[in-house]
Design an enzyme around this catalytic site. Structure first.
Site, mmCIF file in Angstrom:
data_model
loop_
_atom_site.group_PDB
_atom_site.id
_atom_site.type_symbol
_atom_site.label_atom_id
_atom_site.label_comp_id
_atom_site.label_asym_id
_atom_site.label_seq_id
_atom_site.Cartn_x
_atom_site.Cartn_y
_atom_site.Cartn_z
ATOM 1 N NE ARG A 231 -4.408 -0.841 0.017
ATOM 2 C CZ ARG A 231 -4.628 -1.787 -0.905
ATOM 3 N NH1 ARG A 231 -3.697 -2.095 -1.776
ATOM 4 N NH2 ARG A 231 -5.785 -2.419 -0.963
ATOM 5 C CD GLU A 260 -2.649 3.557 -5.530
ATOM 6 O OE1 GLU A 260 -3.660 2.963 -5.948
ATOM 7 O OE2 GLU A 260 -1.710 2.983 -4.983
ATOM 8 C CG HIS A 278 -2.919 -0.297 -7.314
ATOM 9 N ND1 HIS A 278 -3.336 0.309 -6.164
ATOM 10 C CD2 HIS A 278 -2.970 -1.637 -7.061
ATOM 11 C CE1 HIS A 278 -3.642 -0.616 -5.250
ATOM 12 N NE2 HIS A 278 -3.421 -1.807 -5.788
HETATM 13 P P1 NAP Z 1 -1.523 -11.118 4.449
HETATM 14 O O1 NAP Z 1 -1.453 -12.573 4.134
HETATM 15 O O2 NAP Z 1 -2.444 -10.669 5.540
HETATM 16 O O3 NAP Z 1 -0.018 -10.609 4.761
HETATM 17 C C1 NAP Z 1 0.280 -9.397 5.338
HETATM 18 C C2 NAP Z 1 1.513 -9.605 6.241
HETATM 19 O O4 NAP Z 1 1.914 -8.335 6.756
HETATM 20 C C3 NAP Z 1 1.240 -10.517 7.400
HETATM 21 O O5 NAP Z 1 2.140 -11.595 7.355
HETATM 22 C C4 NAP Z 1 1.457 -9.640 8.648
HETATM 23 O O6 NAP Z 1 2.150 -10.389 9.623
HETATM 24 C C5 NAP Z 1 2.311 -8.495 8.109
HETATM 25 N N1 NAP Z 1 2.036 -7.244 8.820
HETATM 26 C C6 NAP Z 1 0.834 -6.636 8.982
HETATM 27 N N2 NAP Z 1 0.974 -5.501 9.695
HETATM 28 C C7 NAP Z 1 2.292 -5.380 9.978
HETATM 29 C C8 NAP Z 1 3.059 -4.418 10.679
HETATM 30 N N3 NAP Z 1 2.491 -3.340 11.251
HETATM 31 N N4 NAP Z 1 4.401 -4.600 10.753
HETATM 32 C C9 NAP Z 1 4.985 -5.688 10.197
HETATM 33 N N5 NAP Z 1 4.301 -6.645 9.518
HETATM 34 C C10 NAP Z 1 2.976 -6.501 9.418
HETATM 35 O O7 NAP Z 1 -1.943 -10.290 3.169
HETATM 36 P P2 NAP Z 1 -1.595 -10.557 1.625
HETATM 37 O O8 NAP Z 1 -2.696 -11.331 0.990
HETATM 38 O O9 NAP Z 1 -0.209 -11.072 1.515
HETATM 39 O O10 NAP Z 1 -1.697 -9.040 1.080
HETATM 40 C C11 NAP Z 1 -0.839 -8.059 1.622
HETATM 41 C C12 NAP Z 1 -1.206 -6.671 1.133
HETATM 42 O O11 NAP Z 1 -0.795 -6.515 -0.220
HETATM 43 C C13 NAP Z 1 -2.697 -6.339 1.100
HETATM 44 O O12 NAP Z 1 -3.170 -5.937 2.368
HETATM 45 C C14 NAP Z 1 -2.782 -5.213 0.078
HETATM 46 O O13 NAP Z 1 -2.683 -3.965 0.721
HETATM 47 C C15 NAP Z 1 -1.542 -5.448 -0.792
HETATM 48 N N6 NAP Z 1 -1.920 -5.816 -2.181
HETATM 49 C C16 NAP Z 1 -1.521 -5.023 -3.216
HETATM 50 C C17 NAP Z 1 -1.872 -5.378 -4.513
HETATM 51 C C18 NAP Z 1 -1.443 -4.540 -5.699
HETATM 52 O O14 NAP Z 1 -2.119 -4.584 -6.722
HETATM 53 N N7 NAP Z 1 -0.339 -3.825 -5.633
HETATM 54 C C19 NAP Z 1 -2.658 -6.507 -4.754
HETATM 55 C C20 NAP Z 1 -3.029 -7.289 -3.680
HETATM 56 C C21 NAP Z 1 -2.658 -6.940 -2.386
HETATM 57 P P3 NAP Z 1 1.980 -10.080 11.199
HETATM 58 O O15 NAP Z 1 0.514 -9.967 11.475
HETATM 59 O O16 NAP Z 1 2.657 -11.252 11.853
HETATM 60 O O17 NAP Z 1 2.723 -8.808 11.429
#
Ligand code: NAP
Length: 323
Positions: A231, A260, A278
């Site tokens: 993000r 964005e 994005h």
């Molecule tokens: P996920 O499985 O929930 O992974 C997010 C990871 O971030 C978790 O392992 C979490 O671990 C860690 N995290 C959360 N808050 C944190 C913090 N404050 N400090 C350190 N680590 C933290 O989610 P995902 O499916 O991989 O997706 C991740 C993100 O990618 C989405 O939320 C979205 O914003 C982004 N995304 C972007 C696109 C794009 O088009 N560019 C597409 C899809 C997703 P802990 O809880 O152990 O900290």
């Protein structure tokens, strides 16, 4: 079965619209001139919301007294106040897993474009400059070490790809992950000091706001490469622009931005930034699968079945939770 009323505050892909029209009475308020008056009129009937990026905050939730489910398009749902919804017994769903591999592919593409300058090299060729001389030699992935911030579903898919490239991977999360053997850092700065390439896949929201700023860039140092596929709010853009302009880091590759679709002109002017609009999950295949997940969550609710993918803040305990 009567069709429940569903609110669509912003645009959704055509296949989602077609599927929802077959099951719900869909109110597309973004098409109307006077949103507020339209909303006030239909609000008491609305039981479901289908949202894609538009803000669904406490104000909207409070305006919809019969609301039971908010189905959000995308895995990131920082646009939805899930905690507030949870307090009112409203289920929030997102679209995880179906986009994981696509976003990981994009992250690797962005990393290669940033380190090997493929976008700039192509522009060089098209400008006819190859006729004058070969494109300048670039940095390489060969001598790099990668730190992933946010090693969740997408982060792990990125890590598998990085491993296949023969590059060492470490990670920082708030807690270590049990199913991986990569070195874990509980301190982001310590990891940034030990690696030279940082890939952020963090979700948006208060706990990650501008987590990656000047201190992290300086810890990475002049060889530093920063990739953000999570993000835009996670990276301090002003500090990033300074670090890039002063060459305190080598380069950055960004798929996401603070405001964005507006991208700071200072960022656009930098030749060591690769900027994508994005497009992490933006293939026909994956966007269709994400849309289908939105529809499947809503149909499950309509049929009294458990939702396919409720977010952690709103675990499913039955549809009668609101009493
Ligand atoms: P996920 O499985 O929930 O992974 C997010 C990871 O971030 C978790 O392992 C979490 O671990 C860690 N995290 C959360 N808050 C944190 C913090 N404050 N400090 C350190 N680590 C933290 O989610 P995902 O499916 O991989 O997706 C991740 C993100 O990618 C989405 O939320 C979205 O914003 C982004 N995304 C972007 C696109 C794009 O088009 N560019 C597409 C899809 C997703 P802990 O809880 O152990 O900290």
């Amino acid at each position: 079965m009567s069709r429940p009323h569903l609110l669509m505050p912003g645009r959704m892909p055509k296949d989602v619209n077609d599927a929802l029209d077959a099951h719900f009475i869909v109110h597309r308020i973004y098409e109307l001139v006077d949103h507020e008056a339209a909303l006030a009129e239909i609000a008491p009937q609305i039981r479901a919301v289908a949202a894609s990026g538009t803000v669904v905050g406490a104000e909207l939730i409070d305006a919809l007294p019969g609301l039971e489910i908010i189905a959000s398009f995308g895995v990131g749902y920082d646009n939805v106040d899930a905690r507030y919804a949870a307090g009112k017994g409203i289920i929030v769903t997102n679209t995880p897993d179906v986009l994981t591999e696509e976003v990981a592919d994009t992250a690797l593409g962005l990393l290669l474009m940033t380190v090997r300058e493929f976008g700039a090299a192509e522009r060089y060729l098209r400008a006819g400059r190859w006729l004058e001389s070969a494109y300048p030699l670039t940095a390489t992935l060969r001598d790099r070490s990668v730190g992933i911030v946010g090693l969740g579903r997408i982060g792990k898919a990125i890590a598998r790809r990085i491993e296949a490239f023969g590059i060492p991977v470490a990670y920082h999360n708030r807690r270590p992950q049990e199913d991986v053997g990569y070195p874990y850092y509980d301190d982001l700065l310590a990891m940034a000091r030990d690696v030279d390439t940082l890939i952020s896949v963090l979700p948006g929201g208060a706990t990650t706001d501008r987590l990656i700023g000047r201190a992290v860039f300086d810890a990475l140092g002049p060889r530093g490469v920063v990739i953000n596929i999570g993000r835009g709010s996670v990276v301090d853009e002003e500090a990033l622009i300074e670090a890039l302009a002063e060459r305190r880091i080598h380069a950055a590759g960004l798929d996401v931005f603070e405001k964005e679709p507006h991208v700071r002109p200072e960022l656009m002017a930098l030749d060591n930034a690769v900027l994508l609009p994005h497009v992490g999950s933006a293939s026909l295949h994956t966007r269709h699968a994400m849309g289908q997940r939105v529809v499947d969550n809503l149909i499950a609710w309509n049929e009294g079945q458990p939702p396919i993918s409720p977010v952690p803040e709103t675990p499913f305990h039955g549809w009668t939770a609101r009493g």
